[in-house]
Motif scaffolding. Structure first.
Motif, short mmCIF file in Angstrom:
data_model
loop_
_atom_site.label_atom_id
_atom_site.label_comp_id
_atom_site.label_asym_id
_atom_site.label_seq_id
_atom_site.Cartn_x
_atom_site.Cartn_y
_atom_site.Cartn_z
N ARG A 207 0.82 -1.22 0.00
CA ARG A 207 0.00 0.00 0.00
C ARG A 207 0.85 1.27 0.00
N LYS A 208 1.93 1.24 0.80
CA LYS A 208 2.83 2.38 0.86
C LYS A 208 4.09 1.99 1.60
N VAL A 209 5.06 2.88 1.52
CA VAL A 209 6.33 2.73 2.23
C VAL A 209 6.47 3.94 3.15
N GLU A 210 6.85 3.69 4.38
CA GLU A 210 7.03 4.78 5.35
C GLU A 210 8.45 4.72 5.92
N ALA B 279 13.25 0.71 -3.40
CA ALA B 279 13.35 -0.09 -4.63
C ALA B 279 12.04 -0.81 -4.91
N LEU B 280 11.40 -1.34 -3.87
CA LEU B 280 10.12 -2.02 -4.04
C LEU B 280 9.01 -1.03 -4.37
N ALA B 281 8.99 0.10 -3.69
CA ALA B 281 7.95 1.12 -3.94
C ALA B 281 7.99 1.60 -5.39
N VAL C 223 -0.80 -4.51 7.54
CA VAL C 223 0.31 -5.27 8.09
C VAL C 223 1.59 -4.47 7.83
N ARG C 224 2.41 -4.34 8.86
CA ARG C 224 3.65 -3.58 8.75
C ARG C 224 4.84 -4.52 8.88
N PHE D 149 18.55 4.80 9.33
CA PHE D 149 17.16 5.00 8.96
C PHE D 149 16.40 3.69 9.04
N TYR D 150 15.13 3.77 9.44
CA TYR D 150 14.26 2.61 9.52
C TYR D 150 13.00 2.91 8.70
N ALA D 151 12.55 1.89 7.98
CA ALA D 151 11.34 2.04 7.17
C ALA D 151 10.41 0.87 7.45
N GLU D 152 9.17 1.03 7.01
CA GLU D 152 8.18 -0.04 7.11
C GLU D 152 7.43 -0.15 5.80
N LEU D 153 7.18 -1.40 5.40
CA LEU D 153 6.30 -1.68 4.28
C LEU D 153 4.90 -1.82 4.86
N VAL D 154 3.92 -1.14 4.29
CA VAL D 154 2.53 -1.28 4.73
C VAL D 154 1.84 -2.14 3.66
N ILE D 155 1.45 -3.34 4.07
CA ILE D 155 0.94 -4.36 3.15
C ILE D 155 -0.51 -4.69 3.48
#
Length: 155
Positions: A73-76, A106-108, A95-96, A85-91
């Motif tokens: 859904r998005k990348v944060e 790269a995925l976004a 789900v994070r 730096f820390y990121a999360e994939l919102v799926i």
């Protein structure tokens, strides 16, 4: 959270360290993140429309999410702690999954989803490029037009 666009990837001299540069969509701040050569290549490939004969890891993850009907859904970019730096994939339905920002970016790019960043991260690590340095950003964009993903392989 503030939305960001990927300006591009370049190699920072003298250490030949790849860096991805993001820019705030509704603002003047840039966010530079130092990344690894593999991720730099993956981002550069996608920005340049290069399609490898076999899927790279980020292509594979995109395909797996699609096969599982679990859309990204998005990348944060959620945190900066001890210069990391820390990121999360919102799926799917929220789900994070923790991720390195370089992998998430790269995925976004492959999926075409929004990249956002926590205001606190932008306050700490964001930079404003003064008008007189806008020429440097233009030069950076020109550089991106001339570099190939293979340029990151020697790092």
């Amino acid at each position: 959270m503030k939305e960001l666009n990927v300006v591009g990837v370049r190699v920072e001299l003298p250490n030949n360290q790849p860096i991805v540069l993001l820019k705030e969509v509704a603002g003047d701040r840039y966010l530079p993140i130092w990344i690894g050569p593999v991720e730099a290549t993956a981002i550069a490939f996608e920005q340049q429309g290069v399609r490898p004969t076999r899927p790279l890891t980020h292509d594979l993850l995109k395909d797996v999410l699609g096969a599982l009907d679990a859309p990204l859904r998005k990348v944060e970019i959620v945190e900066l702690r001890d210069n990391v730096f820390y990121a999360e994939l919102v799926i799917g339905d929220g789900v994070r999954v923790s991720s390195r920002p370089s992998d998430a970016i790269a995925l976004a790019l492959r999926v075409g989803v929004t990249i956002t960043c926590a205001e606190a991260v932008l306050e700490e690590a964001g930079i404003i490029i003064p008008d007189e340095q806008e020429d440097e950003v233009a030069k950076f964009r020109e550089f991106l037009d001339t570099i190939s993903p293979e340029d990151f392989a020697g790092s």
